[in-house]
Design a protein around this motif. Structure first.
Motif, PDB file in Angstrom:
ATOM      1  N   THR A 265     -21.410 -24.804 -35.670  1.00 43.44           N
ATOM      2  CA  THR A 265     -20.394 -25.111 -36.682  1.00 43.44           C
ATOM      3  C   THR A 265     -19.066 -25.487 -36.056  1.00 43.44           C
ATOM      4  O   THR A 265     -18.496 -26.542 -36.399  1.00 43.44           O
ATOM      5  N   GLN A 285     -25.695 -29.938 -44.742  1.00 41.52           N
ATOM      6  CA  GLN A 285     -24.587 -29.125 -44.247  1.00 41.52           C
ATOM      7  C   GLN A 285     -23.957 -29.716 -42.994  1.00 41.52           C
ATOM      8  O   GLN A 285     -22.740 -29.566 -42.777  1.00 41.52           O
ATOM      9  N   LEU A 289     -19.913 -30.352 -42.742  1.00 42.61           N
ATOM     10  CA  LEU A 289     -19.043 -29.779 -41.722  1.00 42.61           C
ATOM     11  C   LEU A 289     -18.227 -30.853 -41.010  1.00 42.61           C
ATOM     12  O   LEU A 289     -17.029 -30.671 -40.752  1.00 42.61           O
TER      13      LEU A 289
END
Length: 603
Positions: A265, A285, A289
């Protein structure tokens, strides 16, 4: 040997799990939830931890998903699984839904006419998948909501831990290119396109790029990991570092960093763009991000996919060597089955017996693992294209049934996949006629030549035309891509009505037409083929296929009068090659059997 998650272990558990999930959704103010048969890497095989669809519904197929609402639970399955799903899910609680004929958005519009909030795990769905559903739901009042924590995981109290398969090196001499050379090649592609980095989410892409193999999921020797490759060739790989022994880290060198998964992340939110991400394979996702920092994104195909699909000379040589050993093991199995067939009444033989025997023969020839759960199917089970035998479903093989065995091995130099259909006693024309049509389709694809630039969608009909002439067809693609010491089902190339990716030299695919009569029998004949350049008298670039698989095709089910002289000549030449290349590898009874099995059709 068998599937990673066994739904038959407790069939009564699925309805209570569904009820508990609905209670969990209510606490989160969600009107539904999407449960895919996928992990964060979109692989066909998932680790036990990620088998959410099977845990909830009982359905164990390799593709599909479930949508749960307060009063419905639709299990979406394609044509391969429409028989299987009936045996695995509880019809009072789960409703099979034909897909892709029924779009999930259309189903949701009917299930929630007043609108609602449908949750999804953004790590388990690609950006493309979410976009398509949002388009289908436009104007419906139904909103897709990305959830931070998966509600299935919240109620799965004994969910297994994530796998920690030890990583090993894939030899450069078999890869035909060092990892450093591969990184430089992909980095050059990024620089040429003006891209600073690319995010890789497919385990086989990461494994191919770095010449490594893993043991995180059964049958597919890939390393479950994400990676970021920069335009200078540096790579950061995100996974559990405990998977990497010191010798592997040393071989990868200083330009490859092995980082824990929780470092992904921050890495994604600190990238300098433009960043290349594949909307067809990367989780939603990952996009979110990168987008959160307003970093420019270039949506493009995973840069490793096509280089990986086009095998080099060393990879093809490894695959040929693997097929020699595999052909010998399959020959020994076929000989063993013929010897057992006359005693089936006195000495029972079951589907599991056959699967175990074949794995034993392959292990004697050096497999590291089977390449997928062996499909050993007799009688009505053979009519289920992706049937998986279990202790609960195991059938005894009867003399008046055909036996279909679809199997493969992961060797130290390549991957195999082969299907043969055999009679276990006398068979009438109800079986022999479609068997011959299937064989004709397989031969047609084996010997076709075609102009460069054509795709699988242009060739698919060749394998179906003989069946179509009888009013028959099959509800699966004709061929899938195959990895070299990697996934037995490898994208992006296929031979199917929907594949528009041009075939290129070095691509390896399956050639597997079939025919299935529900409740009675199934037929499939499969060889692996490699795309090769062919000459042309006028200089046109032509391609064709070379056959890799070497094992007898059962002649007893053929109706010779249906075959053309050219088809007979192809079959006889193939069997001569099988004899020439496999006979030195088998001995005694198996060699004698092979001699008879590879005689000319009319000899």
């Amino acid at each position: 040997m068998f599937q990673t998650y066994d739904s038959h272990s407790d069939p009564a558990a699925h309805p209570p799990r569904l009820a508990e999930l609905r209670r969990e959704l209510a606490t989160r103010r969600l009107d539904g939830f999407l449960i895919p048969r996928a992990d964060a890497h979109q692989g066909e095989y998932v680790a036990a931890r990620d088998a959410r669809l099977a845990w909830l519904t009982g359905f164990t197929g390799s593709a599909g998903f479930c949508i749960v609402t307060p009063d419905r639970a639709g299990v979406f399955i394609d044509g391969r699984y429409r028989v299987q799903v009936k045996a695995e899910v509880e019809p009072a609680h789960f409703t099979p839904v034909p897909w892709p004929e029924t779009k999930p958005a259309d189903w949701l519009r009917e299930a929630l006419p007043e609108g609602g909030r449908i949750g999804y795990d953004p790590w388990l769905h690609t950006r493309h998948e979410i976009r398509e559903m949002e388009k289908g739901l436009a104007g419906s009042g139904i909103a897709l909501i990305a959830v931070a924590a998966n509600p299935v995981d919240a109620i799965w109290t004994d969910q297994p831990e994530a796998p920690v398969g030890i990583v090993r090196l894939w030899p450069d001499e078999i890869a035909g290119e060092t990892a450093a050379e591969k990184r430089a090649r992909i980095a050059g592609m990024l620089r040429a396109a003006g891209q600073q980095a690319a995010v890789l989410s497919l385990p086989d892409s990461v494994s191919w790029l770095l010449n490594i193999r893993g043991a995180d999921v059964p049958k597919n020797p890939v390393v479950q990991a994400f990676a970021i490759i920069e335009e200078n060739g540096h790579v950061a790989i995100f996974t559990n570092p405990a998977k990497f022994p010191a010798e592997v880290r040393s071989a990868l060198g200083n330009e490859v960093a092995v980082l824990p998964l929780d470092a992904l992340t921050p890495a994604l939110t600190n990238l300098a763009g433009p960043v290349r991400i594949d909307p067809a394979t990367a989780p939603d996702q990952v996009f979110s991000l990168v987008e959160s920092m307003k970093t420019p994104i270039i949506e493009a195909q995973d840069p490793v996919i096509l280089p990986k699909a086009c095998k080099n000379a060393a990879e093809i040589a490894g695959m040929r060597a693997a097929h020699l050993q595999d052909g010998a093991a399959v020959t020994e199995l076929l000989c063993w089955l013929d010897a057992r067939a006359p005693q089936l009444d006195a000495e029972p033989l079951t589907e599991i017996d056959v699967a175990k025997k074949l794995e034993e023969l392959r292990r004697a020839r050096g497999i590291l693992d089977i390449s997928f759960d062996t499909i050993s199917a007799t009688g009505p089970h053979a009519a289920i294209p992706h049937y998986h035998v279990s202790e609960a479903s195991n059938l005894r093989i009867l003399p008046d049934h055909v036996l279909l065995v679809d199997s493969g091995g992961q060797y130290g130099n390549g991957t195999t996949d082969i299907t043969r259909t055999m009679p276990m006693g006398p068979c009438d024309s109800a079986v022999r006629r479609p068997y011959t049509r299937v064989l004709q389709g397989m031969i047609a694809l084996s010997q076709v030549q075609f102009p460069r630039g054509l795709a699988g969608c242009h060739l698919d009909a060749l394998a179906r035309a003989p069946l179509w002439s009888e009013g028959m067809d099959y509800d699966h693609g004709t061929g899938h891509g195959v990895g070299a010491g990697l996934s037995v089902h490898e994208g992006p190339v296929r031979i199917s009505r929907i594949s528009e990716i041009a075939l290129q030299p070095g691509m390896i695919l399956s050639n597997e037409p079939g025919y299935y009569r529900e409740g009675e029998f199934g037929i499939r004949i499969e060889n692996l083929i490699v795309v090769e350049a062919k000459g042309s008298p006028d200089g046109r670039e032509m391609l064709g296929f070379g056959t890799l698989t070497l094992a007898p095709i059962d002649r007893r089910l053929i109706q010779p009068g249906l075959l053309t002289p050219a088809e007979i000549a192809w079959l006889d030449a193939y069997h001569q090659r099988v004899w020439d290349e496999i006979s030195p590898l088998v001995e005694g009874e198996a060699r004698d059997w092979l001699f008879l099995a590879t005689r000319p059709l009319e000899g």
